[in-house]
Design a protein around this motif. Structure first.
Motif, PDB file in Angstrom:
ATOM      1  N   UNK A 188       0.875  -1.177   0.000  1.00 32.64           N
ATOM      2  CA  UNK A 188       0.000   0.000   0.000  1.00 32.64           C
ATOM      3  C   UNK A 188       0.906   1.218   0.000  1.00 32.64           C
ATOM      4  N   UNK A 189       1.337   1.596  -1.179  1.00 31.41           N
ATOM      5  CA  UNK A 189       2.299   2.681  -1.360  1.00 31.41           C
ATOM      6  C   UNK A 189       1.938   3.479  -2.606  1.00 31.41           C
ATOM      7  N   UNK A 190       2.425   4.699  -2.683  1.00 27.98           N
ATOM      8  CA  UNK A 190       2.224   5.510  -3.883  1.00 27.98           C
ATOM      9  C   UNK A 190       2.745   4.802  -5.125  1.00 27.98           C
ATOM     10  N   UNK A 191       3.903   4.170  -4.979  1.00 27.58           N
ATOM     11  CA  UNK A 191       4.601   3.608  -6.136  1.00 27.58           C
ATOM     12  C   UNK A 191       3.842   2.453  -6.772  1.00 27.58           C
ATOM     13  N   UNK A 192       3.137   1.666  -5.980  1.00 33.16           N
ATOM     14  CA  UNK A 192       2.323   0.584  -6.526  1.00 33.16           C
ATOM     15  C   UNK A 192       1.231   1.145  -7.423  1.00 33.16           C
ATOM     16  N   UNK A 193       0.605   2.214  -6.961  1.00 35.30           N
ATOM     17  CA  UNK A 193      -0.512   2.807  -7.701  1.00 35.30           C
ATOM     18  C   UNK A 193      -0.017   3.559  -8.923  1.00 35.30           C
ATOM     19  N   UNK A 194       1.077   4.310  -8.785  1.00 38.99           N
ATOM     20  CA  UNK A 194       1.557   5.098  -9.931  1.00 38.99           C
ATOM     21  C   UNK A 194       2.100   4.205 -11.043  1.00 38.99           C
ATOM     22  N   UNK A 195       2.752   3.088 -10.691  1.00 38.69           N
ATOM     23  CA  UNK A 195       3.214   2.164 -11.734  1.00 38.69           C
ATOM     24  C   UNK A 195       2.022   1.592 -12.490  1.00 38.69           C
ATOM     25  N   UNK A 196       0.971   1.222 -11.770  1.00 37.88           N
ATOM     26  CA  UNK A 196      -0.237   0.719 -12.430  1.00 37.88           C
ATOM     27  C   UNK A 196      -0.853   1.798 -13.324  1.00 37.88           C
ATOM     28  N   UNK A 197      -0.820   3.055 -12.868  1.00 40.19           N
ATOM     29  CA  UNK A 197      -1.373   4.155 -13.661  1.00 40.19           C
ATOM     30  C   UNK A 197      -0.566   4.372 -14.939  1.00 40.19           C
ATOM     31  N   UNK A 198       0.769   4.292 -14.829  1.00 37.82           N
ATOM     32  CA  UNK A 198       1.630   4.409 -16.017  1.00 37.82           C
ATOM     33  C   UNK A 198       1.305   3.286 -17.006  1.00 37.82           C
ATOM     34  N   UNK A 199       1.177   2.065 -16.495  1.00 35.99           N
ATOM     35  CA  UNK A 199       0.865   0.911 -17.345  1.00 35.99           C
ATOM     36  C   UNK A 199      -0.485   1.081 -18.019  1.00 35.99           C
ATOM     37  N   UNK A 200      -1.468   1.569 -17.269  1.00 38.32           N
ATOM     38  CA  UNK A 200      -2.808   1.771 -17.827  1.00 38.32           C
ATOM     39  C   UNK A 200      -2.794   2.855 -18.891  1.00 38.32           C
ATOM     40  N   UNK A 201      -2.064   3.940 -18.649  1.00 37.12           N
ATOM     41  CA  UNK A 201      -2.005   5.038 -19.616  1.00 37.12           C
ATOM     42  C   UNK A 201      -1.372   4.579 -20.933  1.00 37.12           C
ATOM     43  N   UNK A 202      -0.214   3.928 -20.837  1.00 39.07           N
ATOM     44  CA  UNK A 202       0.505   3.524 -22.045  1.00 39.07           C
ATOM     45  C   UNK A 202      -0.285   2.485 -22.837  1.00 39.07           C
ATOM     46  N   UNK A 203      -0.827   1.483 -22.156  1.00 44.84           N
ATOM     47  CA  UNK A 203      -1.575   0.434 -22.856  1.00 44.84           C
ATOM     48  C   UNK A 203      -2.849   0.986 -23.490  1.00 44.84           C
ATOM     49  N   UNK A 204      -3.520   1.908 -22.797  1.00 48.01           N
ATOM     50  CA  UNK A 204      -4.743   2.508 -23.342  1.00 48.01           C
ATOM     51  C   UNK A 204      -4.419   3.421 -24.513  1.00 48.01           C
TER      52      UNK A 204
END
Length: 415
Positions: A188-204
């Motif tokens: 439960x950290x910022x980095x877990x969420x931001x990495x997922x957000x980066x992955x979601x942005x690029x894939x989308x």
């Protein structure tokens, strides 16, 4: 210890694991015949779930508290308050903390300590519903967050497999099996969420711009991912801009048949990318401090590992450093630029990794923090190394073929 680990943690996490297992097997069986890369879905998820449990135990027994336990404590306070003041907690998630919402907390529920940090408080606002449905179990909440984030990372992996189908195993290593990324990216950290957000942005972005599939859905995903990045770590969003600009330009210019028009438009896109890069540097401040790129990508070094965690990270960084030096010496800088403009995704991954490393290097000098903060960049950086190595072999083969054909044509002219 018993504040974070209770009897509930012996019951709920195993139930979640069984549920996730059947979901993973169902997804794999549904897709494996048409997409062989789905053989990595369950192994990648299993490693991430195991890392979720491990990071909880490490923070409780080794560190005896820290960021992730503080976030969890806040989520417990919000979920407890939700039972008596549901509308106020929904308001907190949507609009943030105010005096009326603050009065909903008391000594029985506890108070969220991160409410005074707008960036960190977004983690609380996003995660507390997971804590609620996990019966306030520390381990189960962490597992559920990891499961959700994994879906976005899997989308990025699918993007990489689409672009580089011959590198399935290498892309799986980069996305799912880098030790520091798996461990620090599963709490439960910022980095877990931001990495997922980066992955979601690029894939989308890839699905929307290049594949032109599910346009509305992927626009929504891009907007949501951008929102999360801006609210939690804005510099990560800015670091994405130069690469995505050039990626979009490359896809657009590929459709332009008129060479004169293409040559006229290309500089314009490069200027836009340069401006985007300037915005990145402006967004991270004016002071360069003692920045060095190596601080983010390759440190701590082996001899700087003053505890088991830093030593493990030092070994990992040493391997990545050796691979980087090897590739630079072998392919030369000129060929690197040839490859980057040949594969637009490679341009995105390299520029994002470098801009991200630059921004983190300006603001962080503590190695323990660096190991966590570089999580969003490391998978794409390692993927870039694999792509460069593979693409360079193809480029050399093509150059040899061109030389052969040129020599053959010259011989024919002599005859």
């Amino acid at each position: 210890m018993f504040e974070f680990l209770t009897f509930v943690d012996l019951i709920v996490p195993p139930i979640y694991f069984i549920i996730f297992y059947f979901i993973a097997q169902s997804i794999k069986i549904r897709n494996i015949e048409t997409n062989s890369s789905y053989k990595y879905y369950y192994p990648g998820l299993l490693v991430k779930l195991m890392a979720s449990v491990l990071i909880c135990l490490v923070y409780v027994f080794y560190y005896e508290g820290g960021d992730t336990t503080s976030y969890y404590r806040d989520c417990v306070a919000i979920s407890k308050s939700f039972m008596g003041h549901p509308f106020q907690m929904i308001k907190l998630s949507v609009a943030g903390m105010d005096e009326e919402v603050w009065r909903s907390f008391d000594s029985e529920t506890g108070w969220p300590m991160y409410c005074y940090d707008p960036y960190a408080f977004w983690v609380d606002r996003l995660v507390w519903p997971l804590c609620l449905v996990s019966f306030q179990s520390f381990i189960a909440t962490t597992m559920l967050l990891s499961f959700i984030c994994y879906q976005a990372i899997w989308r990025l992996f699918q993007t990489l497999v689409y672009e580089f189908p011959n590198l399935q195993r290498q892309m799986a290593i980069a996305m799912f099996f880098i030790p520091s990324v798996v461990f620090w990216g599963s709490g439960i950290l910022k980095d877990s969420i931001t990495f997922a957000a980066v992955a979601l942005f690029i894939s989308s972005f890839h699905t929307f711009i290049k594949l032109k599939k599910q346009v509305f859905k992927n626009i929504v995903f891009m907007v949501f991912a951008s929102f999360i990045l801006i609210k939690i770590k804005p510099y990560i969003f800015f670091a994405l801009l130069p690469g995505t600009t050039v990626w979009f330009a490359g896809l657009f210019l590929a459709k332009v048949e008129n060479k004169l028009l293409k040559a006229s438009i290309a500089p314009m896109f490069l200027v836009v990318a340069a401006v985007a890069g300037y915005l990145v540097l402006g967004a991270i401040g004016n002071s360069l401090g003692d920045y060095r790129l190596e601080n983010v990508l390759f440190r701590p070094y082996l001899w700087e590992g003053y505890n088991p965690g830093m030593l493990a990270s030092g070994i990992e960084n040493f391997v990545i450093l050796i691979l980087t030096i090897y590739l630079i010496l072998r392919i030369k800088v000129f060929n690197l630029f040839r490859l980057m403009f040949r594969h637009h995704f490679l341009f995105l991954s390299v520029t994002f990794s470098l801009f991200f490393a630059f921004s983190v290097g300006l603001t962080t000098s503590n190695f323990g923090s660096l190991v966590r903060y570089k999580i969003p960049a490391m998978p794409l950086y390692v993927a870039s190394l694999y792509i460069i190595f593979s693409s360079y072999k193809e480029l050399k083969a093509e150059d040899k073929e061109k030389v052969f054909l040129k020599d053959e044509a010259a011989e024919n002219r002599k005859v």
